[in-house]
Every structure is written in C-alpha cells, then in structure tokens.
Enzyme design. Sequence first.
Site, PDB file in Angstrom:
ATOM      1  N   GLY A 163      41.149  40.045  40.726  1.00 48.82           N
ATOM      2  CA  GLY A 163      40.083  40.674  39.959  1.00 48.82           C
ATOM      3  C   GLY A 163      40.568  41.570  38.837  1.00 48.82           C
ATOM      4  O   GLY A 163      39.808  41.883  37.911  1.00 48.82           O
ATOM      5  N   ASP A 164      41.818  42.004  38.893  1.00 49.72           N
ATOM      6  CA  ASP A 164      42.431  42.774  37.806  1.00 49.72           C
ATOM      7  C   ASP A 164      43.930  42.521  37.881  1.00 49.72           C
ATOM      8  O   ASP A 164      44.718  43.399  38.214  1.00 49.72           O
ATOM      9  CB  ASP A 164      42.123  44.268  37.953  1.00 49.72           C
TER      10      ASP A 164
END
Length: 238
Positions: A163-164
């Site tokens: 997600g990041d």
Amino acid sequence: MSETSQVPTKPVAVPRGIAALVGANSALPVWRNELGGLTFRIDGQRYLKWAPADEPELDLAGEAKRMTWARQWVRVPHVLEQGADEEGAWLITEAIEGRSAVDPRWVAEPETACLAIGQGLRMLHDTLPVTECPFDWSVEHRKVRAREEIGPPPPVDAVVCHGDACAPNTLLAEDGAVAGHVDLDALGVADRWADLAVAAWSTEWNYGPGYEQTVYRGYGIEPNPERIAYYRRLWDIT
C-alpha cells in the site's frame, strides 16, 4: 511523483500527549511525512508514530490492525500500544533490527538496496494470503478519493499489497537481505502492479535515475508499461 517525507533537519516539537506518555527527552524524531505525521524512536527499542487529529488519512488504528494481521506471516513491527487524545493518535511498536533502504548506508549502495526492495515486495506478495485478507486497496476503493477518472483498470493480478511500497518502507539487514517492512496503513488486496509501479518509481528520488529495472529484476518480473502508467497516475490523484 512528489515526495516530501524526510528525516527532520530542524527541531521538532514533541506533542504534549507523547511527552506525557514517554517523556519529551526520550522521543527522538526520526521521520516526518508530508501529512504532518511524525515518527520517534524511544528507548532505543521502540518506535512511536504520531498523527495529528485533523488528518484522517493517517489512520494509526487501522495500521495497527493491518500489522497485527500481516505479522502472522511476514516480518513487520509488533504492535505494543495504540491510542489517541484530542491532539492526535499514536502507535507504539517494537523496533525491527535493520536499516531503512534509504539510510545513508544503503543510499551509498543503490544497486543492493533496489534489488532488495524488489525481493522484499515479491516475498510479501507471495506470502500474505489473499483469500484471508480483510483489507481492500483496490482501484474501486481508492477511487472514492480520486479527483478525476483515469479510465478502467487493467486486468487485476490480485495479491495483498503493501500500500506504500516506496523505498523507505523496506528494511535491510547488514548483509543487504530484506529485514522487514514498515508503514502498512494502506495494506490490502489489489493488483501487484499497484505496489510495483510505485516501488520502482520511488527509486528515482531516493537514489537517482537508472534503478527501476533493478527493482523489477529483484522481484523477478518484466515491466508492464500499461500497468505502470495506470497505477502511477492513480497514486498521484489519490
């Protein structure tokens, strides 16, 4: 891609709640993100993340749930405490032995760091079970916040995404092996290229041009220009 997260270069005011919790002199600021969140090292063995109350995108309670779930299969920080007050929220975790891929030690060896970023992402994607994941990071979920439409997504090759997956969030051991992952507040099921496109892109502003292919090589995949372009555009507008 713009990125303003960085190691603080000026004095950082320790939020009152954090000073009361661990002591102002015990909190060493080590990171500030572009949304005003802070990360402190405390007691040499723990990290404390703090998010201002007026920044809903920094969901530390949600990150605690994601890390607790993911830790069943992969090496991510162990959650020790999570709470909030009127100023903001905090999350305390055990330190993982290792250095961020953007530590000066690894900025000086970008080929090693970028290879490990790709290898670590592949390990994460191959290990976390999609069918058991209760979290969503799909295009449909992210478009809720999009400022414009970017067209239909390409076919989805679903994995549990970080997600990041920017370079700072991979930790490396002293021998250059992957030691773990941090900053999992957006972890969820999505196309693997949602992570890969951003991970490779982030090497440009951490190490300079020329290392994207090293990430793909570490992952063991040939670049897919259509998906890379799509997910980088989605990243920019969400």
